[in-house]
Design an enzyme around this catalytic site. Structure first.
Site, PDB file in Angstrom:
ATOM      1  CG  HIS A  17      51.724  57.356  24.019  1.00 41.25           C
ATOM      2  ND1 HIS A  17      52.486  56.363  23.201  1.00 41.25           N
ATOM      3  CD2 HIS A  17      52.109  57.344  25.096  1.00 41.25           C
ATOM      4  CE1 HIS A  17      52.963  55.674  23.966  1.00 41.25           C
ATOM      5  NE2 HIS A  17      52.748  56.256  25.400  1.00 41.25           N
TER       6      HIS A  17
ATOM      7  CE  LYS B 220      53.869  63.140  34.661  1.00 36.82           C
ATOM      8  NZ  LYS B 220      55.347  63.401  34.781  1.00 36.82           N
TER       9      LYS B 220
ATOM     10  CB  CYS C 298      54.940  57.928  18.757  1.00 41.99           C
ATOM     11  SG  CYS C 298      54.303  58.273  20.397  1.00 41.99           S
TER      12      CYS C 298
ATOM     13  CG  HIS D 162      51.132  54.436  37.339  1.00 38.45           C
ATOM     14  ND1 HIS D 162      50.716  53.242  36.798  1.00 38.45           N
ATOM     15  CD2 HIS D 162      51.645  54.870  36.163  1.00 38.45           C
ATOM     16  CE1 HIS D 162      50.855  53.118  35.353  1.00 38.45           C
ATOM     17  NE2 HIS D 162      51.257  54.560  34.903  1.00 38.45           N
TER      18      HIS D 162
ATOM     19  CE  LYS E 199      48.775  52.541  29.193  1.00 34.16           C
ATOM     20  NZ  LYS E 199      50.091  52.666  28.304  1.00 34.16           N
TER      21      LYS E 199
ATOM     22  CG  HIS F 278      54.730  51.452  36.316  1.00 33.23           C
ATOM     23  ND1 HIS F 278      54.470  52.940  36.658  1.00 33.23           N
ATOM     24  CD2 HIS F 278      55.142  51.483  34.938  1.00 33.23           C
ATOM     25  CE1 HIS F 278      54.618  53.526  35.809  1.00 33.23           C
ATOM     26  NE2 HIS F 278      54.939  52.980  34.797  1.00 33.23           N
TER      27      HIS F 278
ATOM     28  CB  CYS G  85      55.626  54.548  20.763  1.00 33.33           C
ATOM     29  SG  CYS G  85      53.939  54.477  20.826  1.00 33.33           S
TER      30      CYS G  85
ATOM     31  CB  CYS H 125      50.743  57.955  18.824  1.00 30.63           C
ATOM     32  SG  CYS H 125      50.902  56.579  19.808  1.00 30.63           S
TER      33      CYS H 125
HETATM   34  N1  MSP Z   1      60.888  51.194  29.221  1.00 33.97           N
HETATM   35  C1  MSP Z   1      59.794  50.671  28.398  1.00 33.97           C
HETATM   36  C2  MSP Z   1      59.814  49.242  28.696  1.00 33.97           C
HETATM   37  C3  MSP Z   1      61.209  48.497  28.215  1.00 33.97           C
HETATM   38  S1  MSP Z   1      61.105  46.827  28.478  1.00 33.97           S
HETATM   39  C4  MSP Z   1      62.633  46.245  27.839  1.00 33.97           C
HETATM   40  C5  MSP Z   1      58.274  50.939  29.038  1.00 33.97           C
HETATM   41  N2  MSP Z   1      58.090  51.513  30.056  1.00 33.97           N
HETATM   42  S2  MSP Z   1      56.856  52.092  30.890  1.00 33.97           S
HETATM   43  O1  MSP Z   1      57.339  52.747  32.096  1.00 33.97           O
HETATM   44  O2  MSP Z   1      56.191  52.828  29.927  1.00 33.97           O
HETATM   45  O3  MSP Z   1      56.292  50.639  31.190  1.00 33.97           O
HETATM   46  C6  MSP Z   1      55.269  50.040  30.504  1.00 33.97           C
HETATM   47  C7  MSP Z   1      54.870  48.973  31.269  1.00 33.97           C
HETATM   48  O4  MSP Z   1      54.165  49.510  32.345  1.00 33.97           O
HETATM   49  C8  MSP Z   1      53.720  48.194  30.375  1.00 33.97           C
HETATM   50  O5  MSP Z   1      54.077  47.234  29.542  1.00 33.97           O
HETATM   51  C9  MSP Z   1      52.996  47.582  31.712  1.00 33.97           C
HETATM   52  O6  MSP Z   1      53.738  46.486  32.214  1.00 33.97           O
HETATM   53  C10 MSP Z   1      53.007  48.680  33.048  1.00 33.97           C
HETATM   54  N3  MSP Z   1      51.872  49.554  32.890  1.00 33.97           N
HETATM   55  C11 MSP Z   1      51.906  50.968  32.568  1.00 33.97           C
HETATM   56  N4  MSP Z   1      50.552  51.195  32.576  1.00 33.97           N
HETATM   57  C12 MSP Z   1      49.740  50.432  32.638  1.00 33.97           C
HETATM   58  C13 MSP Z   1      48.234  50.318  32.721  1.00 33.97           C
HETATM   59  N5  MSP Z   1      47.654  51.233  32.912  1.00 33.97           N
HETATM   60  N6  MSP Z   1      47.646  49.087  33.004  1.00 33.97           N
HETATM   61  C14 MSP Z   1      48.361  47.838  33.293  1.00 33.97           C
HETATM   62  N7  MSP Z   1      49.862  48.032  32.877  1.00 33.97           N
HETATM   63  C15 MSP Z   1      50.537  49.102  32.770  1.00 33.97           C
HETATM   64  O7  MSP Z   1      57.390  50.916  28.129  1.00 33.97           O
END
Ligand code: MSP
Length: 517
Positions: free
Chosen positions: A147, A298, A126, A18, A295, A21, A129, A144
């Site tokens: 979340h 889903k 969690c 989304h 934030k 990411h 996390c 948490c």
């Molecule tokens: N798989 C772990 C990360 C491992 S790194 C060694 C993870 N994945 S995640 O799919 O949850 O991705 C988290 C990351 O996605 C956040 O740190 C950020 O880079 C990005 N984001 C997810 N949601 C976001 C927002 N709403 N706003 C900004 N960035 C966001 O955690």
């Protein structure tokens, strides 16, 4: 050439990408492209994190074999980054053979060093996390904080990594080194380090979770999430077999959002220290994109699909908005109203008009050929001086990750350039028959525009490329140092007006976006 290595987090493949990411990936793309512009050799790593409960569960819900499921979603991530022309050098998958081998190599090494031990632990886990939480991480209802879900009390025999042993070392290291940006996250980490660190659970018994990498020293267990995931930053550059890895590692910079601060600022440096590998250079931490003040998630149903926005309004428009609207480190609200106001004001009005008006005048009075540069008048010198200063400020703020300030500075110069057209009114010079003066004014405008386009190239590569091609700027001249050359264009060279690059967004095109504010 100096080398620099950038990483994004590797994203979980329990759902499609989304806007959140996309933001991190786009930021790293923009920064990578900027470093290339200033003559660095860049390695850019991204990828997907494919093991663990969350993913096993998501596959089950879809009635799919985990491998089939992760292949599908990982492919969607890759396709999304390809759609956005992300300039990554490698896309790492934690289910790949190369990655698994490195994880097992490291696990074995740490086990032999006595860093990993079997123990029974009870704690609040969690699943969002994918780790045990400390009391500070719970809200008043015991959920948490991130979340908003109740962690589960888990008691199990597992392998652990003693983090607390390294706590005082890490505290001192973070205090002495400029490791975390922005500074308030450094304070947050130092605060976390005031409390004893619970041991990091690095395994799961196979009977409970089979979707993971087997521990090389105990086949009844698989390793778990963070220990597997963080290692991608090393496996992605060929550690330990490819000697090249060290050259990149010397200058490694990680980008994340604040949700994964603890694993990156605490687990990862401690893991590296235990492996005798130098600590990364810097951790850049940004805030969240919020939709309706929450934030994106889903469960809340406030997810924004970046491709949807890019398809409607343009990829470069989305990149510009994301960089301009979020102060790095803080949260920002995504709303279509803000998006449209910002794009119409900055891109359609200020920058787009400057381009269109200038190219129009060159077409009308100079048969779309670069006019010659006559004697500069004080007003020309004044403009070029302010463009130069703005570009220096832009570079400074860009390299200091204050992107919105960098853009503010550049836009001040763009607006001044628009005022310069009105003030110098080249059409009046034409009327007077003074083509040399009119040509000089238009040349000053063209040279300023090309500097803006080079400066914005990392940020808006698609449209900047078109503009630079229309101005007949050669690819070899797309370099930062050229932005200060105000005689880069060649007299008499044909230029193209082309279509407007940043059209105004009219109401009609966003009327059907439903839930998005
Ligand atoms: N798989 C772990 C990360 C491992 S790194 C060694 C993870 N994945 S995640 O799919 O949850 O991705 C988290 C990351 O996605 C956040 O740190 C950020 O880079 C990005 N984001 C997810 N949601 C976001 C927002 N709403 N706003 C900004 N960035 C966001 O955690």
């Amino acid at each position: 050439m100096k080398k620099i290595y950038f990483t994004t987090p590797i994203y979980y493949v329990n759902a499609s990408p989304h806007l959140g990411h996309a933001y991190t990936t786009l930021i790293v793309d923009i920064v990578s492209r900027f470093y290339k512009l200033i003559n660095y050799e860049v390695f850019f790593l991204t990828g997907t994190d494919e093991h663990g409960d969350k993913i096993q569960k998501a596959a089950k819900e879809k009635g799919k074999d985990p491998k089939v499921f992760v292949d599908e979603i990982s492919f969607i991530f890759k396709k999304t980054w390809d759609y956005f022309n992300i300039s990554y050098n490698k896309f790492i998958r934690t289910t790949s053979k190369e990655h698994k081998k490195v994880v097992q190599f490291i696990l074995q090494k740490l086990y032999e060093k006595g860093e990993i031990y079997l123990d029974e632990y009870e704690g609040l886990y969690c699943y969002g996390c994918e780790r045990f939480l400390t009391n500070k991480e719970l809200d008043k209802m015991g959920r948490c904080k991130d979340h908003k879900i109740q962690p589960e009390l888990i008691k199990e025999k597992n392998y652990f990594f003693n983090l607390d042993k390294y706590r005082s070392w890490l505290k001192e290291y973070i205090e002495k080194n400029d490791l975390i940006y922005p500074g308030f996250y450094k304070d947050e980490v130092l605060n976390m380090l005031e409390e004893e660190l619970p041991p990091l659970c690095i395994s799961r018994p196979k009977e409970r979770l089979s979707w993971g990498i087997e521990l090389p020293f105990d086949t009844n267990y698989v390793t778990y999430v963070w220990f597997d995931a963080l290692i991608n930053y090393l496996s992605g550059i060929g550690y330990p077999e490819n000697p090249e890895w060290e050259k990149w590692w010397e200058n490694v910079h990680h980008f994340i959002a604040k949700d994964i601060l603890r694993p990156h600022a605490i687990y990862w440096p401690i893991m590296l220290k235990a492996m005798d590998i130098p600590i990364y250079k810097k951790l850049f931490v940004h805030g969240y994109w919020l939709v309706n003040h929450f934030k994106m998630s889903k469960t809340l149903g406030n997810i924004i699909d970046p491709i949807d926005i890019a398809e409607r309004f343009g990829k470069d428009q989305l990149r510009y908005f994301l960089l301009r609207e979020m102060a790095f480190g803080y949260d920002a609200e995504f709303s279509l109203t803000n998006f449209i106001i910002r794009i119409n004001a900055d891109l359609a009005n200020d920058y787009g008009n400057l381009i269109y008006r200038t190219l129009n005048l060159v077409e009308k009075y100079f048969e779309s050929k670069v006019p010659s540069l006559g004697d500069l008048q004080p007003e020309d010198i004044e403009l070029l001086e302010s463009v130069k200063i703005a570009l220096k400020d832009y570079e400074f703020f860009f390299l200091n990750f204050q992107f919105y300030k960098a853009l503010e500075k550049l836009w001040e110069a763009i607006r001044k350039t628009n005022v310069y057209i009105d003030r110098t009114s080249p059409w009046s010079e034409v009327k007077k028959g003074d083509f040399i003066r009119a040509g000089t004014i238009l040349r000053v405008l063209l040279e300023s525009m090309k500097s803006f386009a080079i400066a914005l190239y990392p940020l808006m590569p698609e449209t900047s490329k078109i503009l630079l091609e229309n101005l007949s700027i050669e690819a070899k001249d797309i370099l930062w140092e050229k932005v200060f050359h105000f005689d880069l264009l060649k007299e008499g060279t044909p230029i193209k007006k082309g279509k407007p690059l940043y059209p105004r967004i009219e109401k009609i095109s966003y009327i059907n976006l439903g839930a998005i504010p």
